[in-house]
Design a protein around this motif. Structure first.
Motif, short mmCIF file in Angstrom:
data_model
loop_
_atom_site.label_atom_id
_atom_site.label_comp_id
_atom_site.label_asym_id
_atom_site.label_seq_id
_atom_site.Cartn_x
_atom_site.Cartn_y
_atom_site.Cartn_z
N SER A 60 0.82 -1.22 0.00
CA SER A 60 0.00 0.00 0.00
C SER A 60 0.85 1.27 0.00
O SER A 60 0.54 2.22 -0.70
CB SER A 60 -0.96 0.01 1.20
OG SER A 60 -0.24 0.04 2.41
N HIS A 61 1.90 1.30 0.82
CA HIS A 61 2.77 2.49 0.84
C HIS A 61 4.09 2.16 1.53
O HIS A 61 4.26 1.07 2.06
CB HIS A 61 2.06 3.68 1.51
CG HIS A 61 1.74 3.49 2.96
ND1 HIS A 61 0.76 2.63 3.40
CD2 HIS A 61 2.25 4.05 4.09
CE1 HIS A 61 0.69 2.69 4.72
NE2 HIS A 61 1.58 3.53 5.16
N ALA A 62 5.00 3.13 1.50
CA ALA A 62 6.40 2.82 1.84
C ALA A 62 6.71 2.75 3.34
O ALA A 62 7.79 2.30 3.71
CB ALA A 62 7.32 3.86 1.19
N HIS A 63 5.80 3.19 4.21
CA HIS A 63 6.13 3.15 5.64
C HIS A 63 6.59 1.76 6.05
O HIS A 63 6.05 0.76 5.60
CB HIS A 63 4.91 3.58 6.49
CG HIS A 63 4.77 5.06 6.58
ND1 HIS A 63 3.55 5.68 6.71
CD2 HIS A 63 5.69 6.05 6.56
CE1 HIS A 63 3.73 6.99 6.78
NE2 HIS A 63 5.02 7.23 6.68
N ILE A 64 7.54 1.77 6.99
CA ILE A 64 8.24 0.52 7.30
C ILE A 64 7.31 -0.50 7.97
O ILE A 64 7.52 -1.71 7.86
CB ILE A 64 9.51 0.85 8.15
CG1 ILE A 64 10.68 0.00 7.71
CG2 ILE A 64 9.29 0.80 9.61
CD1 ILE A 64 11.23 0.31 6.37
N ASP A 65 6.25 -0.02 8.62
CA ASP A 65 5.30 -0.98 9.22
C ASP A 65 4.39 -1.59 8.15
O ASP A 65 3.53 -2.43 8.45
CB ASP A 65 4.48 -0.35 10.36
CG ASP A 65 3.66 0.84 9.92
OD1 ASP A 65 4.10 1.59 9.04
OD2 ASP A 65 2.56 1.04 10.48
N HIS A 66 4.61 -1.22 6.89
CA HIS A 66 3.88 -1.84 5.77
C HIS A 66 4.81 -2.55 4.78
O HIS A 66 4.36 -3.32 3.94
CB HIS A 66 3.04 -0.79 5.03
CG HIS A 66 1.95 -0.23 5.89
ND1 HIS A 66 0.62 -0.59 5.76
CD2 HIS A 66 2.00 0.61 6.95
CE1 HIS A 66 -0.09 0.03 6.69
NE2 HIS A 66 0.72 0.76 7.42
N THR A 67 6.11 -2.24 4.85
CA THR A 67 7.07 -2.83 3.89
C THR A 67 8.28 -3.46 4.56
O THR A 67 9.02 -4.20 3.91
CB THR A 67 7.65 -1.73 2.97
OG1 THR A 67 8.33 -0.76 3.80
CG2 THR A 67 6.59 -1.03 2.16
N GLY A 168 -3.75 9.46 0.05
CA GLY A 168 -3.54 10.76 0.69
C GLY A 168 -2.86 10.69 2.05
O GLY A 168 -3.03 11.57 2.89
N HIS A 169 -2.07 9.66 2.28
CA HIS A 169 -1.46 9.43 3.60
C HIS A 169 0.01 9.84 3.60
O HIS A 169 0.51 10.38 4.58
CB HIS A 169 -1.64 7.95 3.94
CG HIS A 169 -0.84 7.45 5.08
ND1 HIS A 169 -1.07 7.83 6.38
CD2 HIS A 169 0.18 6.56 5.12
CE1 HIS A 169 -0.21 7.19 7.17
NE2 HIS A 169 0.57 6.44 6.43
N MET A 170 0.70 9.59 2.52
CA MET A 170 2.08 10.02 2.32
C MET A 170 2.38 9.96 0.82
O MET A 170 1.57 9.45 0.06
CB MET A 170 3.07 9.12 3.07
CG MET A 170 3.20 7.75 2.42
SD MET A 170 4.44 6.67 3.16
CE MET A 170 5.93 7.58 2.87
N GLY A 193 -5.10 0.37 3.16
CA GLY A 193 -3.76 0.82 3.54
C GLY A 193 -3.94 1.79 4.70
O GLY A 193 -4.84 1.59 5.53
N ASP A 194 -3.18 2.88 4.75
CA ASP A 194 -3.42 3.93 5.74
C ASP A 194 -4.12 5.08 5.04
O ASP A 194 -3.68 5.52 3.98
CB ASP A 194 -2.10 4.41 6.35
CG ASP A 194 -1.50 3.38 7.32
OD1 ASP A 194 -2.20 2.39 7.63
OD2 ASP A 194 -0.36 3.57 7.74
N VAL A 195 -5.21 5.55 5.63
CA VAL A 195 -6.00 6.62 5.00
C VAL A 195 -5.55 7.97 5.55
O VAL A 195 -5.52 8.16 6.77
CB VAL A 195 -7.51 6.42 5.28
CG1 VAL A 195 -8.32 7.52 4.59
CG2 VAL A 195 -7.97 5.05 4.83
ZN LIG Z 1 1.62 4.63 7.06
#
Ligand SMILES: [Zn+2]
Length: 471
Positions: A60-67, A168-170, A193-195
């Motif tokens: 969903s996005h690059a934040h480390i808690d997702h990747t 629209g989260h990052m 993902g994160d909204v």
């Molecule tokens: Zn995030």
């Protein structure tokens, strides 16, 4: 068609959900679980399935808690595609390598600690501690990424089609809609993902998703209502002016990716509007230097306000008195300086990194301000500061908190309860069930109740390892 929730289940980190379809398994996100060191290490290292059994990962996005656990998957033998937005891939190049460096350092630290314990007679501790993954593992992950443009459906596997939308989260963050087909049965599954929030700096507002059969939705702030975002500039300006008048420093823990760039952008606007003076600002994070370059590259993702500032002033992330610091000696030199200034540094939740040195040196001086700009998970030093504990332990030293602590709730990258309810509205037409993930239990309970009241929909708050058949 089956979903299994392996991470961010009744907690906020380690986002990872498994989709089984036509005998093939895909993951939605593969994030790092963050918590107590030993527990986090064990959970991240032991994947609940053979890595080789996973055919693809949708990120969903690059934040480390997702990747952040992708390199563990690759280390275990995964070799399939990792599908993500172009900006997410560019950010992951730096973020996964940075994460690997932290894992290597952590392993070194634990090995040294074990040496001390062994010297004291504790022979159960291993001499060599292997990092969760190495820089090499992270580098082997990068070629597996496949770039997917938003709103362009793409076939991932037999019966699995993927389409992403701006969350629209990052920078580069997406929500996704998956079209599933198995034995003639067709379903759609949305994953939030994160909204983000509407009107956040830099990023565009979260896009609406089409109606779906099922929705996996985050609930980080399911029990909260943020302050209106319009006030954030004035609140930031007041805090800066007040601190500078006292001759103090502003210490700002912030994620190197996203929050740091948003802050720099806001400072740029405030200086242009003459609401704050030009004053020394330091971004003390090597990761922020590299990732800010990714932000500069992806101007197509900027909102109108950021595009306008870029058209007027050129680089939105450059200021006359702003310095990006990579060098350790320069970072240490900031400790000795008495000059009023702002130091923006990571990690965002104050768990590691250079921010700890800056906090240790400045937290007990009442002239200073600790400016909290993001979500602080339970048990982190950042949460203790938000909770205004009178003293906190940093590097094993108990220090009184005498600096002013200010929290800018407005800058949250996560939608609050009302915003989540509004965001999900277009999806609800025909929706069969909502799965709430990525929230602490109290936030999830409140979000669950709010969804049931407004939409009369069944809601599940899955436990870790819980499987659900989609039908
Ligand atoms: Zn995030």
């Amino acid at each position: 068609m089956q979903l299994t929730f392996w991470g961010a289940a009744q907690t906020v980190t380690g986002s990872m959900h498994q989709l089984s379809l036509n005998g093939s398994r895909s993951l939605l996100d593969c994030g790092l679980y963050q918590g107590h060191r030993q527990e986090a290490r064990e959970r991240n290292a032991s994947l609940p399935f053979p890595a080789k059994s996973i055919a693809s990962v949708l990120v969903s996005h690059a934040h480390i808690d997702h990747t952040g656990n992708l390199p563990t998957l690759v280390k275990g033998g995964f070799a399939g595609p990792i599908v993500a937005s172009p900006a997410t891939i560019d950010l992951c190049k730096y973020m996964l390598t940075d994460s690997a460096h932290l894992q290597e350092k952590d392993a070194e630290f634990m090995a040294k600690r074990n040496t001390r314990r062994r010297a004291l007679g504790d022979h159960d501790t291993p001499e060599i501690v292997e990092p969760l993954y190495s820089v090499e593992d992270a580098e082997r992950t990068l070629p597996l990424f496949q770039s997917a443009a938003q709103r362009q459906p793409r076939q991932i596997a037999p019966g699995l089609s993927y389409c992403s939308y701006d969350a629209g989260h990052m920078l580069g963050s997406t929500a996704m809609v998956l079209s599933l087909e198995e034995k003639g049965r067709k379903l759609t599954l949305a994953f939030s993902g994160d909204v983000g929030r509407c009107h956040l700096p830099i990023t565009r507002d979260p896009e609406p998703l089409p109606p779906c059969d099922y929705l996996i939705m985050e609930s980080t702030y399911g029990n909260r209502f943020h302050d209106p975002i319009g006030a954030v500039g004035d609140k930031l300006a007041d805090t800066i002016v007040r601190t500078l008048k006292r001759g103090g420093k502003l210490i700002v823990p912030a994620f190197a990716v996203g929050r740091t760039q948003e802050l720099v952008f806001l400072l740029h606007e405030l200086i242009d509007a003459e609401k704050i003076p030009e004053f020394p600002i330091f971004v003390d994070s090597p990761l922020a230097v590299n990732t800010t370059a990714v932000f500069r590259k992806h101007t197509e993702l900027f909102d109108d306000e950021t595009k306008a500032l870029a058209a007027k002033d050129g680089d939105p992330f450059a200021l006359k008195m702003l310095r990006f610091i990579t060098d350790v000696s320069e970072s240490k030199a900031l400790n000795d300086s008495r000059m009023p200034c702002m130091i923006i540094s990571a990690s965002g939740m104050c768990e590691a990194g250079r921010i700890l040195h800056h906090l240790r040196n400045n937290i007990s001086n009442p002239k200073n301000t600790i400016l909290i700009t993001g979500f602080m998970a339970e048990n982190t030093l950042g949460r203790k500061l938000v909770d205004k504990l009178p003293e906190v332990s940093i590097f094993g030293e108990l220090l009184p908190v005498r600096a002013e602590v200010v929290k800018l709730n407005e800058l949250s990258g996560h939608a609050d309860q009302r915003e989540l309810l509004d965001w999900m509205e277009p999806i609800t037409h025909g929706l069969k069930r909502v799965f709430l993930v990525h929230g602490e239990p109290v936030a999830q309970a409140a979000m669950c109740q709010a969804i049931q009241e407004r939409y009369k929909l069944p809601v599940t708050i899955p436990a870790r390892g819980q499987s659900v058949v989609l039908e």
